[in-house]
Design an enzyme around this catalytic site. Structure first.
Site, PDB file in Angstrom:
ATOM      1  N   HIS A 101       0.267  -1.448  -0.216  1.00 30.16           N
ATOM      2  CA  HIS A 101      -0.059  -0.127  -0.269  1.00 30.16           C
ATOM      3  C   HIS A 101       0.645   1.451  -0.104  1.00 30.16           C
ATOM      4  CE1 HIS A 101      -3.170  -2.593   1.085  1.00 30.16           C
ATOM      5  NE2 HIS A 101      -4.135  -1.832   0.696  1.00 30.16           N
ATOM      6  N   HIS A 143       1.283  -3.868   9.909  1.00 30.06           N
ATOM      7  CA  HIS A 143       2.998  -3.650   9.544  1.00 30.06           C
ATOM      8  C   HIS A 143       3.820  -2.945  10.130  1.00 30.06           C
ATOM      9  CE1 HIS A 143       3.286  -4.308   5.119  1.00 30.06           C
ATOM     10  NE2 HIS A 143       2.222  -3.756   5.291  1.00 30.06           N
TER      11      HIS A 143
END
Ligand SMILES: CC(C)=CCC/C(C)=C/COP(=O)(O)O
Length: 181
Positions: A101, A143
Site C-alpha cells: 500500500h 505492518h
C-alpha cells in the site's frame, strides 16, 4: 510498531476507528486502482489521456510484481497483532516487507502530481491521502514502521523508473494500437 497498532482489533485503543481505517486501506488497494485505470483506458477517447492511463497501468503492474518479488525474497512475517482480514490478497501478502500500500501510495501520488493538472488544494489532498494510507498500515497492525518507510521509498523510486521507461506511441506502437478506437 505494536504500540502504534491502535486499530489492530476491535478491542484496541482506537478500535472504533478500524472500519474507517479499512476504507482507507481499500482506497490504496491494487484492485480498485487496476480496475479503475483499465476502465478509464477503455472509456478514454483522447490519445493524451490514453497515454497517461496506459503508463499508470504499467506502473501499477510493475509495482505489484516488484513488491511480490521483494516480499518473497525477504519473507518478513506480518506483526503478530495483525488480523489477516484484508480485502483480496495474493500468497506473498502473508509477508510484510515492504508495504504494498505504501509503495502504491507514493507511486500514484508522484504520478498524479506530475500528470494531472490539479489546483493546489487537490494536490495537497493527494499527498495527504498517500500519507494517511501509509500511516494506517501501522495503525491497522498490518505492518512495522520500517515496512512502510521502505515501501514509500520504493514507490517514490519506482516512479522515476516509470518516467524513464515512459511508453509512447513511438516507443510502443503495438500497445497503443490495441487501445486506439
Ligand atoms: C491482488 C492485488 C491486485 C493486489 C494485492 C494488494 C495487496 C493486498 C497488497 C498488500 O499491501 P500491504 O503490503 O500494504 O499489506
Amino acid at each position: 510498531s505494536k504500540r502504534l497498532g491502535v486499530c489492530a482489533g476491535e478491542g484496541s485503543a482506537w478500535g472504533s476507528a478500524r472500519p474507517l481505517m479499512k476504507v482507507i486501506e481499500i482506497s490504496g488497494h491494487g484492485v480498485p486502482w487496476l480496475l479503475g485505470t483499465f476502465y478509464g483506458l477503455c472509456q478514454s477517447d483522447s490519445s493524451a489521456a490514453r497515454e497517461v492511463l496506459l503508463n499508470l497501468l504499467f506502473a501499477l503492474l510493475l509495482d505489484l510484481v516488484l513488491v511480490a518479488v521483494v516480499k518473497g525474497l525477504v519473507k518478513r512475517p506480518r506483526p503478530t497483532h495483525n488480523k489477516m482480514d484484508m480485502f483480496v490478497t495474493i500468497s506473498v501478502d502473508k509477508y510484510s516487507f515492504p508495504s504494498g500500500h505504501a509503495t502504491r501510495a507514493a507511486l500514484v501520488c508522484r504520478f498524479i502530481l506530475r500528470h494531472l493538472v490539479l489546483a493546489v488544494p487537490l494536490r495537497v489532498l493527494v499527498v495527504l491521502w498517500a500519507l494517511i494510507v501509509s500511516i494506517s498500515r501501522v495503525m491497522l497492525g498490518r505492518h512495522n514502521m520500517t515496512d512502510v518507510l521502505f515501501g514509500l521509498l520504493l514507490g517514490y523510486a519506482l516512479y522515476s523508473v516509470v518516467e524513464h521507461c515512459w511508453l509512447s506511441p513511438l516507443s510502443a506502437p503495438a500497445l497503443f494500437a490495441l487501445w486506439s478506437h
